[in-house]
Design an enzyme around this catalytic site. Structure first.
Site, PDB file in Angstrom:
ATOM      1  N   CYS A   1       0.852  -1.193   0.000  1.00 25.65           N
ATOM      2  CA  CYS A   1       0.000   0.000   0.000  1.00 25.65           C
ATOM      3  C   CYS A   1       0.889   1.245   0.000  1.00 25.65           C
ATOM      4  O   CYS A   1       1.872   1.269   0.741  1.00 25.65           O
ATOM      5  CB  CYS A   1      -0.869  -0.020   1.250  1.00 25.65           C
ATOM      6  SG  CYS A   1      -1.799   1.488   1.545  1.00 25.65           S
ATOM      7  N   PRO A   2       0.645   2.261  -0.791  1.00 23.87           N
ATOM      8  CA  PRO A   2      -0.573   2.519  -1.569  1.00 23.87           C
ATOM      9  C   PRO A   2      -0.451   2.127  -3.044  1.00 23.87           C
ATOM     10  O   PRO A   2      -1.301   2.495  -3.831  1.00 23.87           O
ATOM     11  CB  PRO A   2      -0.694   4.047  -1.452  1.00 23.87           C
ATOM     12  CG  PRO A   2       0.736   4.504  -1.536  1.00 23.87           C
ATOM     13  CD  PRO A   2       1.526   3.454  -0.765  1.00 23.87           C
TER      14      PRO A   2
END
Lengths: 95, 144
Positions: A34-35
Site C-alpha cells: 500500500c498505496p
C-alpha cells in the site's frame, strides 16, 4: 523517479502492464505494498479508453477491498474479484 | 477535496504515513497541502532525508517496528517501494501537491536556511500565517 508503468506500456510487455486483448489490459501489482496497488490501478485506468477492461493482480488481502473501492469511487465498474491461489484478480471496466 | 496534512515529527513511521496519505489521496483526484514544522521541518533538508531510519513505537513493539524498517529498506532496494519523499515527488507528478516548510525550528536553533537547502519537493519556506491560510483553504485537516 520514472513511473514503472509510464513508459510505453500500451500494447507492450514493458513494466507491469501488458495488452491481453482488444481494449483489454493486465496490470500485475503483486509484490507492491500500500498505496501502490491503488496508485498504479488508478494511474493506468486514467490512460485507457472508455469501456476498456483492465485486470489487476494483487497479492495482499487488503487490496481486494481497497482497490475496488477506489475504482468505484471514481465511477468505474468492478466486474469481478476472485481469488486464484495466492493472489487475487480484480477485473474493472473504465467508465 | 482539499486536504491539509500537518506533520511535526521526523520519524519514519510518520514520514511513511505522510507519503502514503499524500500519494493515495492524489491518486483519487484530491489536492494536498503539506505543512511541516518542528522536527519535520528538518526531515526535508537535503542530506538528511535518506538517513532517517528511526521508527517510533512502544518498546514492547520494537521487534515488529524493526521489521517494518528492514522491510521498507529491502523493498526500496528491490524497486517495490519508494522513500517517503519519493512518494511525495510521485504524488506531485500525478496531481496537485504543495509542500510548505515552517522555518520556526531553524530560527530557534539559530540556523539560516534558504529553499536551496531543502529537497526539491519543497515549494515554500513559511511561517504560521501560511498554516492559518491553509486551514481556510482546506476541506479536511490531518495531523501527523
Amino acid at each position: 523517479m520514472t513511473w514503472v508503468i509510464a513508459v510505453g506500456f500500451m500494447g507492450t510487455e514493458n513494466g507491469m502492464v501488458r495488452r491481453i486483448g482488444d481494449n483489454k489490459y493486465l496490470l500485475d501489482a503483486r509484490g507492491y505494498a500500500c498505496p501502490y496497488p491503488q496508485v498504479f490501478t488508478l494511474k493506468v485506468i486514467k490512460e485507457l479508453k472508455s469501456g476498456s477492461i483492465m485486470e489487476v493482480l494483487v497479492d495482499n488481502p487488503a487490496s481486494c477491498d481497497n482497490v475496488p473501492a477506489a475504482v468505484r469511487k471514481l465511477g468505474h465498474e468492478v466486474l469481478e474479484v476472485r481469488q486464484e491461489g495466492g493472489y487475487w484478480r480484480i477485473v474493472v471496466r473504465k467508465r | 477535496m482539499r486536504i491539509l496534512i500537518l506533520i511535526t515529527s521526523s520519524t519514519l513511521d510518520r514520514l511513511i504515513t505522510l507519503g502514503t496519505i499524500t500519494l493515495g489521496a492524489v491518486s483519487m483526484g484530491h489536492e494536498v497541502a503539506i505543512y511541516a514544522t518542528q522536527s519535520a521541518s528538518f526531515a526535508f533538508l537535503r542530506g538528511y532525508a535518506d538517513k532517517i531510519g528511526g521508527y517510533n513505537s512502544d518498546s514492547v513493539l520494537s521487534e515488529l517496528a524493526g521489521g517494518v524498517v528492514r522491510g521498507y529498506n529491502d523493498a526500496i532496494k528491490g524497486g517495490r517501494f519508494y522513500r517517503w519523499y519519493e512518494m511525495i515527488r510521485q504524488a506531485k507528478e500525478i496531481g496537485n501537491v504543495r509542500v510548505y516548510v515552517c522555518t520556526q525550528p531553524f530560527e530557534l536553533a539559530g540556523i539560516k536556511v534558504g529553499l536551496g537547502d531543502f529537497l526539491d519537493v519543497v515549494d515554500e519556506l513559511v511561517m504560521i500565517g501560511k498554516y492559518v491560510e491553509l486551514l481556510e483553504w482546506c476541506d479536511k485537516s490531518v495531523s501527523l
